[in-house]
Design an enzyme around this catalytic site. Structure first.
Site: not given
Ligand code: ARG
Length: 284
Positions: A82, A135, A232
């Site tokens: 992402h 992801d 992230s």
């Protein structure tokens, strides 16, 4: 209201807006408890932890940092899929020409360490932006990192995935849950939690759906320590091996809403099976 904001930020697709709004470092609160509930570390203690940077997109203040990454080979850096989305980068990854990996820099306001250009971005084709399954992405660096900056990935069956294992998560992300972006690297001590804890917290809906085959649940049952926005793609490390990448969660450090990580054993499995496809794409 606060809760609403946190819920909105929890959705990776909305990170773009959040990241673009990263305040100048001087405006960030001087939080002592930081990732969320963590502590400052020197990057020499986790040399595989790197920052992803695009100054064109995120500005120069914090060296353009917008996500984390982790070196698993001298020219191979894992991050979250992402982080490479158009919503975050503002363009296709192949067109983010100033995309860089910053290694060896504890403080984003310093000139320490090296900035290395990204030669290729490979996004897991199995990534699903609705559930957040799969992801991860692999960045190929234009210059090699030292071998001492490379961490081993915990493969399928590695005991480090056992419930109760202590792990550290590293990043330059939000230290307050309210947009207090760090300029120094932080780590937080969390535990591998039972899949049931995340299955209950994230049964489905727009924030994501917990899937134990490709995700790992970690945090503290009482909350308080967690990764947050801006972390992230960064590493979750146990027993010296990489077990997770920061992926998503509902808010940060909230009791009953653990952190969800990309399960590294699933990455290992995918890359093994997909080596041919990757080589073809890199050649193209
Ligand atoms: N999606 C966030 C990011 O892009 C990471 C969120 C992790 N959240 C958590 N509570 N562990 O930075």
């Amino acid at each position: 209201m606060r809760r609403l904001v946190a819920r909105t930020l929890a959705r990776p697709l909305v990170l773009a807006a959040a990241a673009a709004a990263i305040p100048p470092a001087s405006a960030a609160p001087a939080a002592a408890d930081v990732v969320v509930g963590g502590f400052p570390v020197d990057v020499s203690q986790s040399p595989w932890t790197v920052a992803l940077s695009s100054r064109d997109r995120f500005g120069d203040t914090r060296a353009g940092q917008f996500c984390g990454g982790v070196a698993v080979g001298r020219t191979a850096v894992l991050t979250a899929a992402h982080c490479m989305s158009e919503e975050v980068l503002g363009t296709a990854p192949g067109r983010a020409y100033d995309l860089k990996v910053i290694a060896g820099r504890t403080d984003l306001l310093s000139k320490q360490g090296t900035e290395i250009a990204v030669r290729n971005v490979w996004v897991n084709p199995g990534y699903d932006g609705t559930t957040n399954v799969g992801d991860f992405a692999v960045l190929t660096l234009a210059q090699p990192l030292p071998q001492t900056s490379v961490i081993a990935m915990a493969g399928p069956g590695d005991p480090a995935y056992a419930v109760g294992t202590t792990a550290l998560v590293y990043g330059w992300g939000d230290t307050t849950g309210g947009g207090g972006y760090a300029h120094g690297l932080h780590a937080a001590r969390v535990h591998v939690l039972a899949d049931a804890a995340c299955r209950e917290a994230y049964p489905g809906g727009w924030g994501g759906t917990y899937r134990s085959e490709s995700m790992l649940c970690a945090g503290e049952p009482a909350g308080g320590r967690d990764a947050c926005q801006g972390d992230s793609g960064g590493p979750l490390v146990a027993d010296g091996r990489l077990i997770g990448l920061v992926s998503w969660g509902d808010g940060c450090g909230r009791a009953g809403s653990p952190g969800v990580y990309t399960r590294v054993s699933d990455i290992v499995r995918t890359l093994r099976g997909d080596r041919g496809a990757r080589a073809r794409q890199q050649g193209a």
